[in-house]
Write a protein that holds these residues in place. Structure first.
Motif, PDB file in Angstrom:
ATOM      1  N   TYR A  41      48.732  22.012  48.297  1.00  0.00           N
ATOM      2  CA  TYR A  41      48.273  21.232  47.135  1.00  0.00           C
ATOM      3  C   TYR A  41      48.342  22.002  45.819  1.00  0.00           C
ATOM      4  CZ  TYR A  41      46.408  18.700  51.114  1.00  0.00           C
ATOM      5  OH  TYR A  41      46.295  18.037  52.300  1.00  0.00           O
ATOM      6  N   PHE A  42      48.091  23.322  45.885  1.00  0.00           N
ATOM      7  CA  PHE A  42      48.016  24.134  44.661  1.00  0.00           C
ATOM      8  C   PHE A  42      49.396  24.700  44.370  1.00  0.00           C
ATOM      9  CE2 PHE A  42      47.062  28.119  42.353  1.00  0.00           C
ATOM     10  CZ  PHE A  42      46.345  27.579  41.293  1.00  0.00           C
ATOM     11  N   LYS A  43      49.965  24.261  43.251  1.00  0.00           N
ATOM     12  CA  LYS A  43      51.381  24.571  42.980  1.00  0.00           C
ATOM     13  C   LYS A  43      51.537  25.389  41.703  1.00  0.00           C
ATOM     14  CE  LYS A  43      53.058  22.259  46.427  1.00  0.00           C
ATOM     15  NZ  LYS A  43      53.694  22.964  47.524  1.00  0.00           N
ATOM     16  N   GLY A  44      52.695  26.022  41.578  1.00  0.00           N
ATOM     17  CA  GLY A  44      53.008  26.726  40.331  1.00  0.00           C
ATOM     18  C   GLY A  44      52.454  28.138  40.318  1.00  0.00           C
ATOM     19  N   LEU A  45      52.734  28.907  41.358  1.00  0.00           N
ATOM     20  CA  LEU A  45      52.158  30.251  41.464  1.00  0.00           C
ATOM     21  C   LEU A  45      52.891  31.263  40.588  1.00  0.00           C
ATOM     22  CD1 LEU A  45      51.756  30.344  45.345  1.00  0.00           C
ATOM     23  CD2 LEU A  45      49.978  29.886  43.656  1.00  0.00           C
ATOM     24  N   SER A  46      52.161  32.292  40.198  1.00  0.00           N
ATOM     25  CA  SER A  46      52.762  33.379  39.420  1.00  0.00           C
ATOM     26  C   SER A  46      53.577  34.279  40.348  1.00  0.00           C
ATOM     27  CB  SER A  46      51.658  34.206  38.764  1.00  0.00           C
ATOM     28  OG  SER A  46      50.932  34.878  39.786  1.00  0.00           O
ATOM     29  N   GLY A  47      54.418  35.107  39.752  1.00  0.00           N
ATOM     30  CA  GLY A  47      55.205  36.077  40.517  1.00  0.00           C
ATOM     31  C   GLY A  47      54.300  37.035  41.266  1.00  0.00           C
ATOM     32  N   GLN A  48      53.162  37.364  40.682  1.00  0.00           N
ATOM     33  CA  GLN A  48      52.202  38.289  41.291  1.00  0.00           C
ATOM     34  C   GLN A  48      51.817  37.814  42.695  1.00  0.00           C
ATOM     35  OE1 GLN A  48      48.506  38.491  39.082  1.00  0.00           O
ATOM     36  NE2 GLN A  48      47.946  40.472  39.898  1.00  0.00           N
ATOM     37  N   VAL A  49      51.600  36.500  42.821  1.00  0.00           N
ATOM     38  CA  VAL A  49      51.176  35.922  44.104  1.00  0.00           C
ATOM     39  C   VAL A  49      52.380  35.655  45.012  1.00  0.00           C
ATOM     40  CG1 VAL A  49      49.961  33.983  45.178  1.00  0.00           C
ATOM     41  CG2 VAL A  49      49.190  34.875  42.968  1.00  0.00           C
ATOM     42  N   LYS A  50      53.453  35.092  44.419  1.00  0.00           N
ATOM     43  CA  LYS A  50      54.633  34.753  45.241  1.00  0.00           C
ATOM     44  C   LYS A  50      55.166  35.981  45.967  1.00  0.00           C
ATOM     45  CE  LYS A  50      56.483  30.763  42.827  1.00  0.00           C
ATOM     46  NZ  LYS A  50      57.126  30.460  41.568  1.00  0.00           N
ATOM     47  N   LEU A  51      55.143  37.127  45.286  1.00  0.00           N
ATOM     48  CA  LEU A  51      55.706  38.338  45.897  1.00  0.00           C
ATOM     49  C   LEU A  51      54.795  38.932  46.965  1.00  0.00           C
ATOM     50  CD1 LEU A  51      57.161  40.140  42.750  1.00  0.00           C
ATOM     51  CD2 LEU A  51      58.481  39.248  44.668  1.00  0.00           C
ATOM     52  N   PHE A  52      53.511  38.615  46.904  1.00  0.00           N
ATOM     53  CA  PHE A  52      52.596  39.147  47.923  1.00  0.00           C
ATOM     54  C   PHE A  52      51.464  38.142  48.153  1.00  0.00           C
ATOM     55  CE2 PHE A  52      50.169  42.059  50.444  1.00  0.00           C
ATOM     56  CZ  PHE A  52      51.149  42.894  50.983  1.00  0.00           C
ATOM     57  N   PRO A  53      51.753  37.081  48.944  1.00  0.00           N
ATOM     58  CA  PRO A  53      50.814  35.962  49.046  1.00  0.00           C
ATOM     59  C   PRO A  53      49.611  36.235  49.945  1.00  0.00           C
ATOM     60  CG  PRO A  53      52.812  35.507  50.281  1.00  0.00           C
ATOM     61  CD  PRO A  53      52.999  36.862  49.682  1.00  0.00           C
ATOM     62  N   VAL A  54      48.688  37.005  49.434  1.00  0.00           N
ATOM     63  CA  VAL A  54      47.494  37.360  50.187  1.00  0.00           C
ATOM     64  C   VAL A  54      46.342  36.478  49.672  1.00  0.00           C
ATOM     65  CG1 VAL A  54      46.714  39.175  48.599  1.00  0.00           C
ATOM     66  CG2 VAL A  54      46.360  39.465  51.035  1.00  0.00           C
ATOM     67  N   ALA A  55      45.330  36.239  50.505  1.00  0.00           N
ATOM     68  CA  ALA A  55      44.190  35.431  50.048  1.00  0.00           C
ATOM     69  C   ALA A  55      42.970  36.337  49.888  1.00  0.00           C
ATOM     70  CB  ALA A  55      43.902  34.321  51.057  1.00  0.00           C
ATOM     71  N   PHE A  56      42.452  36.427  48.687  1.00  0.00           N
ATOM     72  CA  PHE A  56      41.315  37.312  48.433  1.00  0.00           C
ATOM     73  C   PHE A  56      39.992  36.579  48.624  1.00  0.00           C
ATOM     74  CE2 PHE A  56      44.437  39.823  45.864  1.00  0.00           C
ATOM     75  CZ  PHE A  56      44.330  40.980  46.616  1.00  0.00           C
ATOM     76  N   GLU A  57      39.044  37.307  49.200  1.00  0.00           N
ATOM     77  CA  GLU A  57      37.740  36.715  49.511  1.00  0.00           C
ATOM     78  C   GLU A  57      36.655  37.233  48.583  1.00  0.00           C
ATOM     79  OE1 GLU A  57      36.281  36.009  53.817  1.00  0.00           O
ATOM     80  OE2 GLU A  57      35.691  38.037  53.269  1.00  0.00           O
ATOM     81  N   SER A  58      36.683  38.547  48.303  1.00  0.00           N
ATOM     82  CA  SER A  58      35.614  39.107  47.462  1.00  0.00           C
ATOM     83  C   SER A  58      36.102  40.372  46.766  1.00  0.00           C
ATOM     84  CB  SER A  58      34.383  39.429  48.322  1.00  0.00           C
ATOM     85  OG  SER A  58      34.724  40.390  49.300  1.00  0.00           O
TER      86      SER A  58
END
Ligand code: PLP
Length: 458
Positions: A41-58
């Motif tokens: 659902y969430f679209k239009g990611l930055s290069g920062q995320v596309k290159l390393f798609p990790v999910a941060f919790e805290s």
């Protein structure tokens, strides 16, 4: 808690025995699954995320934790935002208190806003004493442009090649157009001129160093022949952030101030990225003793709470009256509490000095990388705003575009959360970082560069 250089108890201590701690290869299975759910659902990611798609919790201080339990040293501050580290206890407490007291009263006067404007008038240089608040850097830049026009009765603006000032039409019109694709990319009346870059100078003196005067002469020529004579202001970043931590020569801004005064043009400086201890001063312009007519503050201004500011010098305060300056969220009590608490933390913990110290330490360490690595062409830092430029050949300085993403991914996988930008590696660690943690992060980058050289056969 540990004892900091100032002798105080220090909240952002990182135990290097335990961090970075990569429990599973990242992005781990939980990160991957959550990223897939979210990006359905969430679209239009930055290069920062596309290159390393990790999910941060805290996050806490200088450490970020992902949903797999991996812990990273933070060299990104989000994106130059959490300058005082994640969840600084004093900032968190101030926001919580405001959230339980009064959340919005449009632009009515409130006690916390009154305290904040008085504090800003005290800490900012010269007669910067008129303020309005916004909810993003972009909206602040837009408002600054309206003040420019209102104050001068003119409409043209000049910015520099590779600038970045946000993604609305006004912001994009000032920026490097390929960064954002719209229809007509630049509104009428917007001009761009080359900017002095000490590593890649366009004009040099006989001794090979950058010739700032030649740039200023070109601007004078351009004002005369390239514009309609309706220039309201120059709008410039003090150090180009998105452009790759590009530092100006020290004589550039003093000369720009003189140029603007000579031609009756205002100097608007976009300090969304560089303000509030990021470079070791409240305003980066203080490094060169230059007071802008209009300045925008953002990112670290609320240490993560969306609050930004347009500040103007005394003669231009009344111009706010004619631009319909207020907004729904600008200056709400939670935003003002976050900004005021952040300034108090900078003062109490001597964080401008700390940022300067970290920048000097990083420069020394990065100079070693430059000496040892064939692909490291240039290294730079002012406070906690840092960059490493990767090149194919140190003599020709040809950019090594392929290497940036590889180094970024390799260091991230080792446990360093940071920021990619093509062939220029960008770092913006929180200014509360301990020396050993900064050096550990730089070691990780050093290793990642070495591995990349091998992979590329350099
Ligand atoms: C110099 C500068 N101006 C404006 C902006 C836009 O700020 P925001 O993303 O908060 O709208 C940025 C964002 O990176 C920036 O670096």
């Amino acid at each position: 808690m540990t004892t900091f250089a100032s002798g105080k108890e220090y909240w952002a201590h990182v135990d290097l025995e335990k961090v970075p701690n990569m429990k599973v290869a990242a992005p781990g299975p939980k990160s991957k699954a959550m990223h897939e759910r979210c990006t359905t659902y969430f679209k239009g990611l930055s290069g920062q995320v596309k290159l390393f798609p990790v999910a941060f919790e805290s996050g806490s201080g200088c450490v970020l934790r992902d949903v797999d339990g991996n812990e990273y040293i933070d060299f990104s501050s989000g994106i130059y935002v959490t300058t005082l580290g994640h969840c600084h206890p004093k900032v968190t407490e101030a926001i919580q208190k405001a959230a339980g007291t009064l959340q919005n009263a449009h632009d009515f006067t409130t006690p916390i806003k009154t305290q904040l404007v008085e504090k800003l008038a005290e800490i900012l240089p010269g007669d910067l004493s008129g303020f309005q608040f916004y909810d993003s850097g972009t909206t602040a830049v837009e408002a600054g442009q309206r003040v420019l026009r209102a104050a001068t009765g003119k409409h043209e603006m000049i910015s520099c090649f590779y600038d970045y000032h946000g993604k609305t039409y006004g912001g994009v019109s000032l920026g490097h157009i390929r960064s954002t694709v719209y229809g007509p990319t630049r509104a009428p009346g917007f001009h761009m001129v080359p900017r002095p870059d000490t590593y890649r100078p366009m004009w040099t003196k006989a001794d090979g160093t950058i010739d700032t005067d030649k740039y200023i002469e070109f601007y004078e020529e351009y004002l005369d022949k390239g514009t309609a004579g309706q220039v309201a202001g120059f709008v410039l970043e003090p150090i180009q952030g998105w452009g790759g931590s590009v530092m100006p020569p020290d004589d550039f801004f003093p000369k720009m101030r003189k140029l603007c005064d000579k031609h009756g043009i205002l100097l608007m400086i976009d300090e969304v990225l560089t303000s509030m201890a990021r470079t070791g001063k409240y305003l980066c312009m203080e490094h060169w003793d230059v007071v802008p007519d209009i300045v925008t503050l953002g990112k670290g201004f609320g240490n993560g709470f969306p609050v930004t500011c347009v500040a103007v010098r005394e003669p231009y305060k009344e111009s706010f009256e004619s631009i319909s300056a207020s907004s729904s969220y600008g200056g709400n009590p939670m935003a003002c509490a976050a900004a005021l608490a952040s300034i108090e933390v900078i003062e109490d913990e001597n964080l401008n000095e700390r940022s300067t110290h970290l920048g000097e330490l990083a420069l020394k360490r990065m100079a070693k990388m430059k000496a040892e690595h064939p692909i490291v062409g240039d290294v730079r830092a002012k406070g906690c705003l840092m960059g490493i430029e990767l090149v194919k050949d140190k003599a020709t300085k040809e950019p090594l575009e392929a290497a940036g993403a590889i180094v970024y991914r390799k260091a991230f996988a080792k446990g360093l959360a940071w920021i990619p930008a093509g062939h220029i590696l960008r770092m913006s660690p929180p200014v509360v970082m301990e020396d050993e943690v900064l050096l550990k992060g730089l070691d990780m980058i050093d290793e990642a560069i070495g591995e990349t050289e091998k992979e590329l056969g350099m």
